[in-house]
Design a protein around this motif. Structure first.
Motif, PDB file in Angstrom:
ATOM      1  N   TYR A 238      24.926  43.544  49.578  1.00 35.98           N
ATOM      2  CA  TYR A 238      26.288  44.355  49.183  1.00 35.98           C
ATOM      3  C   TYR A 238      25.574  44.566  47.449  1.00 35.98           C
ATOM      4  O   TYR A 238      25.105  43.995  46.692  1.00 35.98           O
ATOM      5  N   VAL A 239      25.977  46.078  47.648  1.00 41.02           N
ATOM      6  CA  VAL A 239      25.221  46.815  46.791  1.00 41.02           C
ATOM      7  C   VAL A 239      26.031  48.445  46.042  1.00 41.02           C
ATOM      8  O   VAL A 239      26.343  48.908  46.628  1.00 41.02           O
ATOM      9  N   GLY A 240      26.292  47.682  45.087  1.00 39.20           N
ATOM     10  CA  GLY A 240      27.675  48.490  44.722  1.00 39.20           C
ATOM     11  C   GLY A 240      28.384  47.808  43.996  1.00 39.20           C
ATOM     12  O   GLY A 240      27.921  47.204  43.587  1.00 39.20           O
ATOM     13  N   ARG A 241      29.421  49.065  43.929  1.00 43.44           N
ATOM     14  CA  ARG A 241      30.638  48.623  42.082  1.00 43.44           C
ATOM     15  C   ARG A 241      31.320  47.524  42.906  1.00 43.44           C
ATOM     16  O   ARG A 241      31.377  47.856  44.125  1.00 43.44           O
ATOM     17  N   LEU A 242      31.696  46.159  41.639  1.00 46.71           N
ATOM     18  CA  LEU A 242      32.190  45.582  42.813  1.00 46.71           C
ATOM     19  C   LEU A 242      34.472  45.517  42.453  1.00 46.71           C
ATOM     20  O   LEU A 242      34.321  44.809  41.540  1.00 46.71           O
ATOM     21  N   THR A 243      34.424  46.048  43.298  1.00 47.18           N
ATOM     22  CA  THR A 243      35.500  45.989  43.852  1.00 47.18           C
ATOM     23  C   THR A 243      36.382  46.591  44.601  1.00 47.18           C
ATOM     24  O   THR A 243      35.508  45.994  45.975  1.00 47.18           O
ATOM     25  N   ARG A 244      37.306  46.241  45.015  1.00 43.30           N
ATOM     26  CA  ARG A 244      38.294  45.641  46.346  1.00 43.30           C
ATOM     27  C   ARG A 244      38.140  46.970  47.262  1.00 43.30           C
ATOM     28  O   ARG A 244      38.583  46.659  48.484  1.00 43.30           O
ATOM     29  N   GLU A 245      38.204  48.354  47.025  1.00 42.87           N
ATOM     30  CA  GLU A 245      38.412  49.277  47.768  1.00 42.87           C
ATOM     31  C   GLU A 245      37.308  49.451  48.096  1.00 42.87           C
ATOM     32  O   GLU A 245      36.767  50.373  49.363  1.00 42.87           O
ATOM     33  N   LYS A 246      35.621  49.095  47.173  1.00 42.64           N
ATOM     34  CA  LYS A 246      34.010  49.259  47.787  1.00 42.64           C
ATOM     35  C   LYS A 246      33.932  47.947  49.003  1.00 42.64           C
ATOM     36  O   LYS A 246      33.211  47.958  49.302  1.00 42.64           O
ATOM     37  N   GLY A 247      35.323  46.977  49.354  1.00 46.34           N
ATOM     38  CA  GLY A 247      34.932  46.074  49.892  1.00 46.34           C
ATOM     39  C   GLY A 247      33.959  44.771  49.430  1.00 46.34           C
ATOM     40  O   GLY A 247      33.585  44.073  50.025  1.00 46.34           O
ATOM     41  N   ALA A 248      34.034  44.495  48.466  1.00 47.44           N
ATOM     42  CA  ALA A 248      32.872  44.149  47.904  1.00 47.44           C
ATOM     43  C   ALA A 248      33.284  41.908  47.733  1.00 47.44           C
ATOM     44  O   ALA A 248      32.504  41.397  48.325  1.00 47.44           O
ATOM     45  N   ASP A 249      34.462  41.664  48.034  1.00 51.36           N
ATOM     46  CA  ASP A 249      35.251  40.885  48.630  1.00 51.36           C
ATOM     47  C   ASP A 249      35.396  40.353  49.804  1.00 51.36           C
ATOM     48  O   ASP A 249      35.218  39.279  49.969  1.00 51.36           O
ATOM     49  N   LEU A 250      35.126  41.231  50.808  1.00 51.47           N
ATOM     50  CA  LEU A 250      35.310  41.255  52.046  1.00 51.47           C
ATOM     51  C   LEU A 250      34.310  40.167  52.231  1.00 51.47           C
ATOM     52  O   LEU A 250      34.218  39.745  53.343  1.00 51.47           O
ATOM     53  N   VAL A 251      32.899  40.817  51.197  1.00 48.40           N
ATOM     54  CA  VAL A 251      31.326  40.828  51.557  1.00 48.40           C
ATOM     55  C   VAL A 251      31.645  39.456  51.867  1.00 48.40           C
ATOM     56  O   VAL A 251      30.913  39.398  52.401  1.00 48.40           O
ATOM     57  N   ALA A 252      31.839  39.355  50.134  1.00 49.06           N
ATOM     58  CA  ALA A 252      31.678  37.907  50.234  1.00 49.06           C
ATOM     59  C   ALA A 252      32.538  36.044  51.179  1.00 49.06           C
ATOM     60  O   ALA A 252      32.073  35.527  51.695  1.00 49.06           O
ATOM     61  N   ALA A 253      34.136  36.902  51.540  1.00 50.92           N
ATOM     62  CA  ALA A 253      34.527  36.187  52.353  1.00 50.92           C
ATOM     63  C   ALA A 253      33.865  36.127  53.741  1.00 50.92           C
ATOM     64  O   ALA A 253      34.470  34.900  54.491  1.00 50.92           O
ATOM     65  N   ALA A 254      33.597  37.254  54.299  1.00 49.10           N
ATOM     66  CA  ALA A 254      33.426  36.976  55.601  1.00 49.10           C
ATOM     67  C   ALA A 254      31.807  36.543  55.254  1.00 49.10           C
ATOM     68  O   ALA A 254      30.923  35.152  56.872  1.00 49.10           O
ATOM     69  N   ALA A 255      31.078  36.533  54.964  1.00 45.27           N
ATOM     70  CA  ALA A 255      29.709  35.788  54.566  1.00 45.27           C
ATOM     71  C   ALA A 255      30.134  34.089  54.828  1.00 45.27           C
ATOM     72  O   ALA A 255      29.211  33.058  55.395  1.00 45.27           O
ATOM     73  N   ARG A 256      31.337  33.932  54.076  1.00 43.78           N
ATOM     74  CA  ARG A 256      31.384  32.158  54.145  1.00 43.78           C
ATOM     75  C   ARG A 256      31.550  32.040  55.160  1.00 43.78           C
ATOM     76  O   ARG A 256      31.618  30.705  55.716  1.00 43.78           O
ATOM     77  N   GLU A 257      32.721  32.362  56.237  1.00 41.70           N
ATOM     78  CA  GLU A 257      33.064  32.483  57.465  1.00 41.70           C
ATOM     79  C   GLU A 257      31.715  32.377  57.807  1.00 41.70           C
ATOM     80  O   GLU A 257      31.781  31.718  59.210  1.00 41.70           O
ATOM     81  N   ALA A 258      30.922  33.584  57.963  1.00 38.20           N
ATOM     82  CA  ALA A 258      29.933  33.247  59.326  1.00 38.20           C
ATOM     83  C   ALA A 258      28.664  32.162  58.550  1.00 38.20           C
ATOM     84  O   ALA A 258      27.948  32.145  59.204  1.00 38.20           O
ATOM     85  N   GLY A 259      29.186  31.909  57.666  1.00 32.84           N
ATOM     86  CA  GLY A 259      27.651  30.504  56.750  1.00 32.84           C
ATOM     87  C   GLY A 259      26.569  31.255  56.456  1.00 32.84           C
ATOM     88  O   GLY A 259      25.160  30.363  56.498  1.00 32.84           O
ATOM     89  N   LEU A 260      27.292  32.588  55.896  1.00 32.86           N
ATOM     90  CA  LEU A 260      25.621  33.251  55.565  1.00 32.86           C
ATOM     91  C   LEU A 260      26.033  33.342  53.997  1.00 32.86           C
ATOM     92  O   LEU A 260      27.515  33.082  53.088  1.00 32.86           O
TER      93      LEU A 260
END
Length: 410
Positions: A238-260
């Motif tokens: 993920y490259v960009g500002r770490l904000t909720r509207e840009k979905g940075a938290d979604l990347v972190a949570a989804a990667a954890r669920e996918a084992g990445l």
């Protein structure tokens, strides 16, 4: 042809000023005379050093760096900015044939539009955001963390506590949007959209203001080269500002669920929260060259799961150009450059959908094929600075022909 490019800054800290700088350079390299006018003093990108390019700094303050009352007044109508811009244009050795605005909300304000429109030259404004229609600029409700569904500047919109800062800040922005609309209504302003979705959405929002709509892709500062080998990567980037509207938290949570591993490049208000999550590797801010090197070495895909209707995030295009698959939000304008299932995935910005896409990235053969497709599709119709300059110059020539024909038949 003499083109004046107007922006707040002369060094990229975000997408809009990056496009302004690269567009100015591309036009200069194409043989046009370019004057780059920046509102705020600060660093200057080396791209603005060219024999066909002149730079003027208005030396204005960033309105939001002032005391709240002065910031509110200047944000709504910055008279000093209007005077400084008028003096700068009046002092040019050659009058502008075309003026192209990329930013106006940080130091310039709606007060610049009457000055520009009074020159008689065609004036274009690239809509990198939604500020001309929506007070908070992103057509997103920060109070509910979801895209807005209200008519901009309606009573419901004005009363909605949607601003990221405060209700008072929202009211200042409402006044600024009203001032901007009055300044451009019926004055022949040309607006440039950077994606098809934005053109459709903003066209509906801005009906009745006498605007003429155009469509030009953002430029991407990339050079042809061999595609990356994303199947060798070990992370979703993920490259960009770490904000909720840009979905940075979604990347972190989804990667954890996918084992990445979620490889996060950037800074922002979610930094501490994300750093504490498992499967997250934080790299902080990186120079563009370093970002590209990291993506080529580590990324199986780039994720851009914006919750807001983002217009054209450059990171998506840069990843595709490098041959890296992209998992893009279906709300993002950049998703139109991703062929779902072929060069990446287009999904809603929701945890289940994003994690399911990440799981599919475990297949090396699929990731390799997607990387090749991403690279091939991008370079079949490359969004390079030169291509952008060519499209912009064609737009300007068309605007000048239209103006000349209108004057001849007046």
């Amino acid at each position: 042809m003499h083109v004046v490019i107007l922006a707040e800054f002369a060094s990229p800290s975000g997408g809009a000023e990056k496009v302004a700088v690269e567009s100015a350079r591309g036009l200069a390299e194409a043989g046009l005379r370019v004057t780059y006018v920046q509102g705020v003093a600060g660093p200057v990108d080396p791209l603005l050093d060219h024999r066909n390019l002149t730079r003027i700094c208005l030396d204005l303050p960033d309105v939001w760096a002032r005391n709240p009352v002065a910031a509110a007044v200047a944000g709504i109508w910055h008279a000093r900015a209007a005077r400084a811009l008028s003096d700068a244009i009046g002092g040019m050795a050659r009058a502008p044939d075309v003026v192209h605005v990329h930013q106006w909300t940080r130091s310039l304000s709606p007060g610049i539009f009457p000055v520009l429109l009074a020159t008689g030259a065609p004036v274009a404004l690239t809509l990198h955001d939604y500020f001309l229609a929506c007070p908070n600029g992103v057509y997103y409700r920060f109070d509910t963390a979801e895209p807005c569904a209200l008519a901009p500047m309606s009573a419901a919109c004005i009363l909605a506590p949607c601003d990221a800062r405060s209700r008072l800040h929202k009211l200042v922005r409402v006044a600024r949007t009203a001032a901007a609309r009055r300044a451009v209504s019926g004055r022949g302003l040309h607006v440039v959209h950077v994606c098809d979705a934005s053109r459709a959405r903003m066209g509906a929002m801005l009906g009745g203001y006498g605007l003429t709509h155009h469509r030009i892709d953002n430029p991407v500062r990339v050079a042809p080269g061999a595609p990356a080998a994303p199947e060798r990567g070990d992370a979703v980037a993920y490259v960009g500002r770490l904000t909720r509207e840009k979905g940075a938290d979604l990347v972190a949570a989804a990667a954890r669920e996918a084992g990445l591993t979620a490889l996060l490049v950037g800074t922002g208000p979610l930094e501490a929260e994300l750093r504490a999550m498992p499967h997250v590797e934080m790299l902080g801010w990186q120079a563009p060259e370093a970002v590209q090197a990291v993506l080529r070495r580590r990324a199986r895909a780039l994720a851009a799961p914006s919750r807001w209707f983002e217009t054209g995030p450059l990171t998506v295009y840069e990843a595709l150009a490098a041959g890296i698959p992209v998992v893009a939000s279906d709300r993002s304008g950049a998703a139109e450059k991703v062929l779902d299932g072929t060069s990446g995935f287009v999904v809603p910005p929701e945890l289940a959908a994003l994690s399911a896409a990440f799981v599919r990235l475990a297949d090396d053969a699929r990731v390799a094929a997607m990387g090749r497709a991403a690279h091939g599709r991008f370079w079949a119709a490359p969004m390079t600075i030169a291509r952008h300059a060519e499209a912009s110059a064609a737009l300007y020539a068309g605007l000048l022909r239209t103006r000349r024909d209108a004057m001849q038949h007046a």
